[in-house]
Design an enzyme around this catalytic site. Structure first.
Site, PDB file in Angstrom:
ATOM      1  N   HIS A   1      54.547  -9.666  -7.754  1.00 52.36           N
ATOM      2  CA  HIS A   1      54.610  -9.033  -6.428  1.00 52.36           C
ATOM      3  C   HIS A   1      55.222  -9.948  -5.357  1.00 52.36           C
ATOM      4  CE1 HIS A   1      52.195  -6.176  -8.462  1.00 52.36           C
ATOM      5  NE2 HIS A   1      51.015  -6.694  -8.225  1.00 52.36           N
TER       6      HIS A   1
ATOM      7  N   LYS B   1      55.936   0.643  -2.796  1.00 58.33           N
ATOM      8  CA  LYS B   1      55.249   0.827  -1.511  1.00 58.33           C
ATOM      9  C   LYS B   1      56.257   1.250  -0.445  1.00 58.33           C
ATOM     10  CE  LYS B   1      51.392  -2.259  -2.424  1.00 58.33           C
ATOM     11  NZ  LYS B   1      50.142  -1.523  -2.324  1.00 58.33           N
TER      12      LYS B   1
HETATM   13  C1  BG6 Z   1      47.551  -5.735  -9.150  1.00 54.53           C
HETATM   14  C2  BG6 Z   1      46.674  -6.895  -9.510  1.00 54.53           C
HETATM   15  O1  BG6 Z   1      48.836  -5.892  -9.681  1.00 54.53           O
HETATM   16  O2  BG6 Z   1      47.653  -5.646  -7.732  1.00 54.53           O
HETATM   17  C3  BG6 Z   1      45.304  -6.770  -8.877  1.00 54.53           C
HETATM   18  O3  BG6 Z   1      46.545  -6.946 -10.919  1.00 54.53           O
HETATM   19  C4  BG6 Z   1      45.446  -6.578  -7.379  1.00 54.53           C
HETATM   20  O4  BG6 Z   1      44.519  -7.919  -9.147  1.00 54.53           O
HETATM   21  C5  BG6 Z   1      46.414  -5.440  -7.079  1.00 54.53           C
HETATM   22  O5  BG6 Z   1      44.153  -6.282  -6.849  1.00 54.53           O
HETATM   23  C6  BG6 Z   1      46.695  -5.332  -5.587  1.00 54.53           C
HETATM   24  O6  BG6 Z   1      47.440  -4.176  -5.340  1.00 54.53           O
HETATM   25  P1  BG6 Z   1      47.344  -3.414  -3.947  1.00 54.53           P
HETATM   26  O7  BG6 Z   1      48.358  -2.328  -4.050  1.00 54.53           O
HETATM   27  O8  BG6 Z   1      45.938  -2.899  -3.820  1.00 54.53           O
HETATM   28  O9  BG6 Z   1      47.648  -4.425  -2.894  1.00 54.53           O
END
Ligand code: BG6
Length: 498
Positions: free
Chosen positions: A248, A190
């Site tokens: 994350h 990101k």
């Molecule tokens: C993914 C998860 O890694 O990240 C999902 O498996 C989640 O459950 C997604 O919705 C969120 O990613 P972002 O980029 O939309 O915040």
């Protein structure tokens, strides 16, 4: 623009959810802006680009035109209208071949090798499949000697705990060297995460402010409005701890807290992230029970529309104990961060879609200008990852007029206003990094395993508990216990302060 050397991008799981939602749209975006190599057709009307080709692989027997028709039907809808370009799409499809492959048959990898032998350059094997197929695919690739001069991309979840992730890493590591392995955590791709590095290491003024003496607490939130989006069965096996915290959130924490690396080389950066993960204070039953909150959404409303609770989602049993929300306090036992709590939080069906890092500074040493200055968090740096990336610094200013009345104001850097033009999405950047052989934004084995090691006591504690997650109504900010967690430490989540 960096033109990659010739490559073949082999996409396993080419008819799966991840391919159609993320991988193919990201490849299209990169193709459209010429980043996948020279797009000859644009100028000459000749065939499509030859710098790179995509070979889509799935079990289903079909040929390339049938796969293109499948892409028309399924992928197109996931490409945002602002990047849509009909003629680039046609040329993009021309770069895609298709091959059916039955993983149970080793000889089929021989056919794949034969096919790839006709193309020069590096091979990228992208495993957009469930983790249970990682090992059979890698073994098939080895049997056909396709593990040489190649890169392999692994998607999360990489295992469901430390032992299963070690098993996958051992098996993949016996076939590919670590510098051939690209473990994706798309949060690292990101733009705002890159900006955090720029903020911290491209400016001299922030470094002296980035430490325990000045910081009261740090909050990292990834809040989603969406529920499990029809993936109830998958989510039942996963839950928010594995889906978001182990990867994350801990990666974001590592980047916020790491020391300046020796250089921006992949391993130098990853060494520093690893040191943070190793400095995380180990949890035990007592600290899990006190400092980790798990929740599960019930029915409620998102943007004034009623939504069902988690246990009413398809594929979810009515007595499910799976968590869709986690809030926790983490401590980093090192010189820079001792005593500064890191509050992490993530959940589905929360009040707003927002991902941000909030650095709350300490109060002034004494309230010379009144009580307003006596609160921690009066000075606060908010790094917003999404939506609308921005960096915002809150401080107090005097209201015009008589007397010394202070008011909270902010200095704002909204990236889309400052930088116009094409913005890369996370997958687009990461796929280009794989194609160009840049490893810095991928997770190294030791980091990934250390993150599993840290969450293990939480997994163990929960598995022994009869009491399941605490309920919260969809559209709120999680169970009240998440607020109470911070209250214990004299703090509150940012939105509760406003
Ligand atoms: C993914 C998860 O890694 O990240 C999902 O498996 C989640 O459950 C997604 O919705 C969120 O990613 P972002 O980029 O939309 O915040």
């Amino acid at each position: 623009m960096n033109t990659p050397s010739p490559y073949t991008f082999v996409l396993f799981g080419a008819t799966g959810d991840l391919s159609l939602r993320k991988v193919l749209p990201a490849l299209f975006r990169a193709f459209r802006t010429g980043q996948l190599g020279a797009d000859d057709a644009k100028d000459s009307g000749a065939g499509a680009t030859d710098a790179g080709r995509i070979l889509a692989i799935a079990r289903k027997p079909m040929d390339a035109p049938a796969y293109h028709a499948w892409c028309e039907q399924h992928v197109r809808g996931h490409i945002k209208p602002d990047v849509w370009d009909e003629s680039a799409w046609k040329r993009f499809l021309d770069t895609i071949d298709y091959m059916p492959l039955d993983l149970g048959r080793e000889d089929e990898f021989g056919v794949l090798a034969e096919r790839l032998s006709k193309r020069p350059g590096v091979r990228i094997f992208y495993l957009a499949t469930g983790p249970s197929l990682f090992i059979p695919i890698c073994e098939g690739l080895r049997s056909a000697k396709l593990n040489e001069n190649s890169r392999i991309v692994l998607e999360k979840p990489l295992g469901h705990d430390l032992a299963s992730s070690e098993a996958i890493n051992d098996a993949v590591g016996a076939i590919f060297r670590e510098d051939q392995i690209y473990r994706i955590d798309h949060y690292l791709g990101k733009e705002a995460v890159q900006n955090l590095l720029a903020l911290r290491f491209g400016n001299a003024i922030f470094e002296p402010l980035w430490r325990r003496e000045l910081i009261d607490n740090i909050q990292i939130t990834i809040a989603e409005e969406i529920g499990v989006e029809g993936r109830g069965e998958f989510y039942e096996q996963t839950g928010a701890l594995r889906d978001m915290v182990q990867n994350h959130l801990l990666q974001l924490l590592a980047i916020v807290a790491m020391e300046p690396p020796l250089s921006m080389d992949a391993d130098a950066v990853r060494d520093e992230k690893l040191r943070v993960l190793r400095s995380l204070r180990q949890l035990d039953d007592e600290s899990v029970s006190r400092n980790v909150v798990r929740g599960q959404y019930g029915g409620g409303a998102i943007r004034n529309s009623a939504v069902p609770g988690y246990t009413d989602e398809p594929g979810v049993p009515p007595d499910s104990q799976t968590e869709t929300f986690v809030a926790l306090k983490a401590d980093i036992d090192n010189w820079r961060w001792a005593g500064v709590p890191f509050f992490l939080r993530t959940g589905k069906r929360l009040g707003e879609r927002v991902a941000e890092i909030v650095v709350n500074y300490r109060a002034t040493p004494y309230p010379l200008l009144g009580d307003a200055t006596a609160q921690p968090g009066v000075n606060r740096l908010v790094i917003r990852l999404q939506p609308n990336e921005s960096i915002r610094l809150y401080c107090l200013a005097k209201q015009p007029g008589e007397g010394m009345n202070l008011q909270s104001v902010h200095l704002d850097l909204a990236f889309d206003q400052f930088f116009k033009g094409h913005r890369m999405d996370a997958y687009e950047r990461l796929l280009l990094d794989v194609i160009n052989g840049r490893l810095a934004l991928f997770v190294r084995r030791d980091e990934q395993e250390q993150a599993w090691r840290w969450v293990a006591p939480i997994q163990a504690y929960w598995s022994r508990q009869h009491k399941g997650p605490k309920r919260y109504a969809a559209g709120t900010w999680g169970p009240p216990a998440a607020s109470a967690l911070l209250t214990q430490y004299g703090s509150s989540w940012m939105e509760e302060d406003n």
